[in-house]
Design a protein around this motif. Structure first.
Motif, PDB file in Angstrom:
ATOM      1  N   LEU A   1      19.584  45.102  50.808  1.00 39.81           N
ATOM      2  CA  LEU A   1      18.534  46.117  50.681  1.00 39.81           C
ATOM      3  C   LEU A   1      17.260  45.593  51.341  1.00 39.81           C
ATOM      4  N   ASP A   2      16.743  46.331  52.316  1.00 39.73           N
ATOM      5  CA  ASP A   2      15.526  45.886  52.997  1.00 39.73           C
ATOM      6  C   ASP A   2      14.361  46.806  52.632  1.00 39.73           C
ATOM      7  N   GLU A   3      13.465  46.320  51.801  1.00 40.98           N
ATOM      8  CA  GLU A   3      12.292  47.077  51.341  1.00 40.98           C
ATOM      9  C   GLU A   3      12.694  48.501  50.920  1.00 40.98           C
TER      10      GLU A   3
ATOM     11  N   LYS B   1      12.205  37.440  56.528  1.00 39.62           N
ATOM     12  CA  LYS B   1      13.112  38.013  55.518  1.00 39.62           C
ATOM     13  C   LYS B   1      14.183  38.890  56.151  1.00 39.62           C
ATOM     14  N   THR B   2      13.741  39.861  56.964  1.00 39.51           N
ATOM     15  CA  THR B   2      14.699  40.793  57.573  1.00 39.51           C
ATOM     16  C   THR B   2      15.652  40.045  58.504  1.00 39.51           C
ATOM     17  N   THR B   3      15.123  39.082  59.247  1.00 41.58           N
ATOM     18  CA  THR B   3      15.969  38.281  60.135  1.00 41.58           C
ATOM     19  C   THR B   3      17.072  37.596  59.331  1.00 41.58           C
TER      20      THR B   3
ATOM     21  N   LEU C   1      17.915  41.519  48.138  1.00 39.06           N
ATOM     22  CA  LEU C   1      16.800  42.445  48.294  1.00 39.06           C
ATOM     23  C   LEU C   1      15.685  41.783  49.093  1.00 39.06           C
ATOM     24  N   VAL C   2      15.301  42.414  50.185  1.00 45.47           N
ATOM     25  CA  VAL C   2      14.137  41.936  50.943  1.00 45.47           C
ATOM     26  C   VAL C   2      12.907  42.689  50.457  1.00 45.47           C
ATOM     27  N   THR C   3      11.866  41.963  50.098  1.00 43.85           N
ATOM     28  CA  THR C   3      10.633  42.623  49.672  1.00 43.85           C
ATOM     29  C   THR C   3       9.420  41.718  49.914  1.00 43.85           C
TER      30      THR C   3
HETATM   31 MG   LIG Z   1      11.184  42.937  57.209  1.00 40.87          MG
END
Ligand SMILES: [Mg+2]
Ligand SMILES: Nc1ncnc2c1ncn2[C@@H]1O[C@H](COP(=O)(O)OP(=O)(O)O)[C@@H](O)[C@H]1O
Length: 365
Positions: A156-158, A41-43, A188-190
């Motif tokens: 938005l990351d977590e 996700k973050t990548t 949004l990453v979650t």
């Molecule tokens: Mg992540």
């Protein structure tokens, strides 16, 4: 602005973090990237930001290929789990920071900071230092600092992971409202399926670097395409029973050593029994099971434990060796060791191929 991934792969050495991603976010859409820790996700988010460059494939904003565009030229606002506020600066100075870097005039900076602060309702906190703020207030400062650049897209990351449960629920609604008011793209990453379901217009659900599906929350919940999605989305999670599909005198049954259920005629419309494997996994959500008097076409179970939740009761039962969860009304009255019958809402059952893990329902329209 449309965000388009075309055959995007990201490798770190030999390891593939994002595997041939093809997906298109609409202009003004709120998208959640959902999946377990480490699924990429973050990548994916950092590739939108331009901090990571795809190993292969194309990322486009509208019809412009972005692969070689530097992060500072992308008009992006970012907000992370660690709010990364500068502790020695006031809230005003924190929010103003990105504009100072752009050498904007003092008056313009003041105007923009006030606007951004008011959008997230922290206009009265501008003189404080981050250490004098609650977690939720720090979160808002971080949002304001991302907004102040008037980005075309917010990443938005977590962002809610560090907040306590009650505040998290409030901020979910606040961020969603903010996105609707501003009409900008938000990603949004979650890893929290409730967050994704409640906030996003559409959810890209990932596992092991691979996109599993990209759809509206209702569709992922009602018609999960595979076992991974079925298992990941829903709280309490879906119940699963390994079964064999058998046909007897023109009727279809699912059975194993301890259960045998007749599938209603209507299930032939939803599922393709003619070409599917006989080894299946039946999935049913806790709210689609009912404790009943009837012994006809029901499951026989023993109550393991009952958890009152206020609005309803979560009944844990044992069938054979395995445990299942049922949502029962608050007045449900039984206790550990009691024998009960359980009926299924057959319109809501899910059937998956045990080997491929794909749903055997007929093509979605
Ligand atoms: Mg992540
Ligand atoms: N800079 C990096 N170098 C090597 N491996 C990385 C790097 N960044 C991420 N990874 C690996 O790629 C996978 C996906 O990471 P990430 O996108 O951060 O996952 P998520 O955000 O879904 O938890 C993980 O296995 C992680 O260890």
């Amino acid at each position: 602005m449309k965000v388009i991934f075309e055959n995007v792969t990201k490798k770190f050495g030999n390891f593939t973090a994002v595997d041939n991603l093809n997906v298109k976010f609409k202009d003004g859409e709120f998208v959640a990237l959902l999946g377990p820790s480490g699924c990429g996700k973050t990548t994916t988010l950092l590739m939108i930001a331009g901090i990571y460059k795809p190993s292969s494939g194309k990322i486009m904003f509208d019809d412009k290929v972005m692969n070689d565009v530097l992060p500072k030229n992308r008009n992006i606002g970012m907000c992370f789990q660690s709010y990364a506020l500068y502790p020695h600066m006031t809230v005003f100075e924190n929010i103003a920071f990105p504009l100072k870097l752009k050498k904007m005039s003092k008056d313009e900076i003041k105007k923009r900071v006030m606007q951004a602060a008011n959008k997230v309702e922290i206009g009265h906190l501008l003189d404080r230092k981050p250490g004098q703020l609650s977690g939720g207030q720090q979160q808002r400062v971080s949002l304001a600092r991302a907004l102040v650049k008037e980005p075309q897209i917010m990443l938005l990351d977590e962002p809610l992971s560090n907040l306590d449960a009650r505040l998290r629920i409030n901020m979910r609604a606040e961020i969603k409202k903010l996105q609707k008011d501003l009409g900008i793209n938000m990603v949004l990453v979650t890893h929290d399926q409730t967050e994704a379901l409640t906030m996003a217009d559409r959810i890209a659900i990932m596992n092991n670097g691979k996109l599993q599906d990209f759809d509206i929350p209702e569709e992922l919940y009602e018609n999960p395409k595979n076992l991974f999605i079925a298992n990941f989305i829903g709280n309490p999670p879906m119940n699963f029973i390994d079964v064999e599909l058998v046909e007897e005198e023109g009727k279809y049954f699912v059975k194993n050593e301890v259960i045998k259920l007749e599938l209603p005629e209507s299930s032939r419309e939803r599922f393709d029994f003619s070409s599917c494997s006989k080894q299946l996994v039946l999935g049913i959500r806790p709210e689609d099971l009912t404790i009943t008097e009837s012994k006809c076409n029901t499951l026989q179970a023993e109550i393991y434990v009952v958890e009152p939740l206020g609005r309803d009761k979560l009944v844990n039962v044992v069938i054979g060796e395995r445990k299942y969860k049922i949502i029962a009304p608050p007045k449900f009255n039984a206790d550990t060791g009691d024998k009960v019958n359980i009926s299924l809402n057959f319109a809501k059952i899910h059937l998956f191929d045990k080997t491929s893990e794909g749903s055997i329902r007929r093509n979605r329209v």
